[in-house]
Design a protein around this motif. Structure first.
Motif, mmCIF file in Angstrom:
data_model
loop_
_atom_site.group_PDB
_atom_site.id
_atom_site.type_symbol
_atom_site.label_atom_id
_atom_site.label_comp_id
_atom_site.label_asym_id
_atom_site.label_seq_id
_atom_site.Cartn_x
_atom_site.Cartn_y
_atom_site.Cartn_z
ATOM 1 N N SER A 10 8.461 3.228 0.255
ATOM 2 C CA SER A 10 7.087 2.766 0.422
ATOM 3 C C SER A 10 6.346 2.863 -0.906
ATOM 4 O O SER A 10 6.222 3.931 -1.487
ATOM 5 N N LYS A 11 5.858 1.722 -1.382
ATOM 6 C CA LYS A 11 5.179 1.707 -2.675
ATOM 7 C C LYS A 11 3.890 2.516 -2.623
ATOM 8 O O LYS A 11 3.565 3.237 -3.561
ATOM 9 N N GLU B 15 0.509 -2.705 2.921
ATOM 10 C CA GLU B 15 1.897 -2.343 3.191
ATOM 11 C C GLU B 15 2.171 -2.230 4.689
ATOM 12 O O GLU B 15 3.199 -2.698 5.183
ATOM 13 N N GLU B 18 2.741 -5.495 6.257
ATOM 14 C CA GLU B 18 4.091 -5.994 6.018
ATOM 15 C C GLU B 18 5.096 -5.317 6.954
ATOM 16 O O GLU B 18 5.951 -5.984 7.540
ATOM 17 N N HIS B 19 4.968 -4.008 7.116
ATOM 18 C CA HIS B 19 5.882 -3.292 8.019
ATOM 19 C C HIS B 19 5.739 -3.807 9.445
ATOM 20 O O HIS B 19 6.720 -3.966 10.153
ATOM 21 N N ARG B 298 3.769 -7.417 -3.823
ATOM 22 C CA ARG B 298 2.751 -7.140 -2.830
ATOM 23 C C ARG B 298 1.405 -7.000 -3.539
ATOM 24 O O ARG B 298 1.258 -6.233 -4.475
#
Lengths: 129, 686
Positions: A10-11, B15, B18-19, B298
């Motif tokens: 995870s970024k 994020e 996206e998940h 991203r």
């Protein structure tokens, strides 16, 4: 100066951990986005400490720990595991695999920084116990 | 220095979004499988994704999402222990949980307080005792299992899990080769960008990666020792081709498992799963998501919006420059070179604008992939058998347009399942298959518009019932029927039913598509055969060539393409007409056609009266044209339209605001929507 490798797929998580460590100017933080990348970078360059997520695709944190410990030159590398509350990731299992310490998310920025500094000072063996 | 993790909320949202997209695709893949087929890989991927969502949410302090994802993980773990089998109840719970996380993520995005999960949701996600693994527990690969172990060798075989081996067996059974790839990382390779990450990405494009194993190689005579990655890959391509495409030496790729003889060409195990569901392949592909992510960046949408903001400042500067050049020319200066530069600059700005807007584009699949789960829920609540056929056509559209269009599509699906598709008996009587088909297809209508069609094979819209409900005559055309359907609150069912009731009607769809996005909505329906709704919406947020006009002393912006003609109106040739919405109306003749002339300020409900010496003629579809009277036209220039924040509170006829270079917000008018509003007002008054 201490070289830290932060490993998480995870970024956002990598960036958060990096931000937590940034107040200490002596820490040089690099990131790896997978367990595979972590293993590759550890084999190519010497790091002083690894902050490692357990939950990653391909090969997870525990497999990385097992691989690292199986190699002589990495046997004493301090590894701080980050985990999220969950019945599967028991403390015993993590430490038995060879991690130095573990922390459960969420944690405060000051706490992980203190943990990393302590681990850098005392090294791998003293943390496990 | 104080570190505040709440600063990461924007990145968190991007994020998690996206998940959740990946979670939806996996749930959809699991829902599409026959009940006796295990989905161990999908379950593990789901567990990992939800675990990540849980951890991230804990870090930024969003406890309700931590609770929900934790419950979902427990449900998945139970299914994993049952050998990868999941009950319908568990799957429904996971779908409800995903929806609940999505709605809370939206709350975080809007800065609203995040609601605690309801008791009903937690009950739906209650862990149930492990069901007996039942008939089809894994291990059905026994015949190939032994030969597999021989081919792999004891060392490698010992490191693979049962599901890895099953994947290899299934892969070779469907005609692919099992390849063993070796990669030894080295500093020199890393400098050239040749790392396990890039090798893995390239291989993922060439086939299906089963497993990547790190192997420590002891130093020996002639070899320095160190690290070696062993990658097991299923691919259609022979070893030499894979080596070449992945930039590896030929000896590093070996075929260890030959493809088995195929009874039928293609991939039979996929075809056998569910031949009916024509769903996008990406959504079913285990590794599609991971592979795609390789070259993706991203970006927080706000950063892109910042860039657009900067760009709009540039466009404003350019129009000032163009004006200054025009003034110089009028003053008699030699401006040929300057004009050439301004023209070049305009072209470059257009290209830059297109490039930035492309960053905001997402595949329409991101929207359509969520629909199968919607249909599944609707089928359950109505007891109707419905299959959904999706054809995305590969189009892309702006993220904000995609987000706005989704609720409209959900509503049309609800309408189709609820009202469009007949009950079982009625379908059988009509000689139709019991299972109804709903089709959602999209295609790029033009370089500016995307067309989305939502069709069902139901009974068609009951014109008489709609007319009766609306208290109007039976409409003779589909367009008139659509107009009746879009009246606020109209529903052809008397009882508010579970899914479509509650006063939400086609008017919401119209509001989103026409008023909110500046698109078009059309209807095609045939009694006994089915209904199709056609949505045409712009692909991107708008930067358009626009007229700057003065009306009632105030400035407005009107996009050029909307205006059919600009005419000078002579008061002596107009005739007085009936009052429309309390406004006096006049008519004039244009090429044998009678055109109503409406005061722009009056139509907008704004103070002031336009002088009406000039009028903008606008025609909506095949309707009769309307002329809007204004004071005069001030000029023409490129403008960046900022859409109004909330389409539901917007004023009909106003699509956004723009800055004309004076730092003030000027209203951008949507005269087509204004035409529609006047048309509806006229109907009501009649």
């Amino acid at each position: 100066m201490a070289e830290i490798l932060v490993v998480d797929d995870s970024k956002v998580m990598r960036d958060m951990v990096t931000a937590c460590l940034r107040p200490d100017g002596n820490l040089v933080v690099s990131q790896a986005a997978s367990g595979l990348e972590a293993i590759e970078r550890l084999s190519l360059k010497a790091f002083d400490l690894v902050v490692l997520d357990l939950n990653m695709p391909d090969i997870g944190g525990l497999e990385v720990v097992e691989f690292v410990r199986a190699q002589d030159k990495l046997a004493r590398l301090p590894i701080l595991i980050l985990t999220t509350r969950s019945e599967d990731d028991s403390r015993a299992k993590i430490l038995a695999a060879g991690a130095s310490r573990y922390m459960t998310k969420p944690f405060a920025p000051e706490v992980i920084l203190a943990e990393v500094r302590a681990l850098l000072e005392t090294g791998h063996a003293s943390g496990a116990g | 220095m104080q570190v505040d993790l709440r600063e990461f909320r924007a990145a968190y949202l991007a994020e998690v979004d996206e998940h959740l997209g990946a979670v939806n695709a996996l749930l959809h893949a699991i829902a599409g499988r026959p009940k006796d087929q295990a989905a161990p890989r999908e379950l593990r991927d789901l567990m990992r994704l939800l675990h990540t969502v849980k951890g991230l949410s804990a870090m930024v302090g969003i406890e309700p999402i931590v609770t929900i994802s934790h419950r979902m993980e427990s449900v998945l773990r139970t299914a994993d222990r049952a050998g990868g089998f999941m009950s319908e109840r568990a799957l429904d719970g996971l779908i409800a949980g995903t929806r609940a996380i999505e709605s809370r993520v939206r709350q975080v995005g809007k800065g609203e307080p995040v609601t605690e999960p309801s008791a009903a949701l937690l009950e739906a996600l209650r862990d149930e005792p492990v069901a007996s693994a039942g008939a089809g527990s894994p291990g059905a690969v026994a015949p190939t299992g032994a030969s597999l172990d021989v081919a792999l060798g004891p060392e490698l075989s010992g490191k693979l899990t049962a599901s890895d081996k099953e994947q290899l067996a299934q892969g070779t059974a469907s005609g692919r080769r099992g390849l063993l790839v070796e990669f030894a990382p080295a500093p020199a390779k890393a400098e050239r960008g040749h790392t396990i990450t890039t090798v893995r990405q390239r291989l993922a494009e060439l086939g299906e990666i089963v497993r990547v194993l790190p192997v420590a190689v002891p130093a020996g005579p002639g070899t320095p020792g160190g690290l070696l990655f062993t990658i097991l890959l299923l691919s259609d391509a022979p070893a030499a081709a894979v080596a070449e495409a992945a930039l590896l030496d030929a000896q590093d790729v070996r075929e260890i498992l030959a493809p088995r003889e195929l009874p039928v060409p293609g991939r039979p195990e996929r075809a056998a799963v569910e031949p009916e569901t024509a769903l996008p392949v990406e959504a079913e592909d285990d590794h599609g998501f991971e592979a795609q992510r390789g070259g993706m960046l991203r970006v927080d949408v706000r950063r892109v919006d910042d860039a657009i903001e900067q760009l709009s400042a540039l466009i404003v500067t350019r129009s000032r420059l163009a004006r200054a050049v025009a003034e110089l020319r009028e003053a008699g200066a030699a401006t040929r070179e300057l004009e050439a530069i301004v023209t070049d600059n305009a072209r470059q700005l257009r290209d830059l604008r297109a490039a930035i807007l492309r960053v905001r584009m997402v595949p329409i699949d991101a929207v359509l992939d969520r629909l199968p789960l919607v249909i599944r829920g609707l089928g359950k609540s109505t007891g109707k058998q419905v299959r959904l056929v999706l054809d995305s056509g590969g189009a892309e559209l702006d993220k904000s347009v995609a987000e706005r269009i989704f609720p409209a599509l959900v509503h049309l699906l609800r309408n189709a399942v609820d009202h469009g598709i007949e009950g079982r008996e009625e379908r059988l009587r009509a000689g139709k298959p019991e299972q109804a088909t709903v089709r959602v297809t999209s295609s790029s209508h033009s370089s500016r518009q995307i067309e989305i069609r939502v069709s069902d094979d139901g009974g068609g819209v009951d014109r008489a019932a709609v007319a009766r409900k609306a208290g109007r005559d039976v409409p003779s055309t589909d367009a008139q029927l659509l107009e009746l359907l879009c009246r606020p609150g109209l529903s052809t069912r008397d009882a508010a039913d579970l899914t479509s009731g509650r006063g939400v009607g086609m008017d919401i769809v119209q509001q989103i598509v026409v008023d909110g996005l500046g698109g078009e909505l059309a209807l095609e329906t045939t009694a006994g055969v089915g209904t199709t709704f056609v949505l045409r919406v712009p692909l991107t947020i708008a930067i358009v060539e626009a007229f700057v006009v003065l009306a009632g002393g105030a400035r407005y912006v009107v996009p050029v393409p909307v205006v059919e003609e600009i005419i000078e109106v002579d008061a002596r040739t107009t005739t007085r007409g009936p009052r429309v919405r309390g406004q006096e109306s006049r008519f004039f003749a244009r090429r044998g056609e009678t055109v109503p002339l409406v005061d722009l300020c009056g139509a907008l409900g704004l103070p002031g009266v336009a002088q009406g010496g000039v009028a903008l003629v606008v025609r909506r579809g095949r309707d009769e044209p309307v002329a809007f009277g204004i004071d005069r036209i001030l000029g023409q220039q490129e403008t960046v339209i900022r859409p109004l924040a909330d389409p539901l509170v917007s004023v009909a006829g106003v699509s956004g605001t723009t800055d004309l270079g004076d730092g003030r917000a000027t209203l951008v008018l949507d005269l087509l929507a204004l035409c529609a509003k006047l048309g509806r007002g006229k109907d009501r008054a009649a």
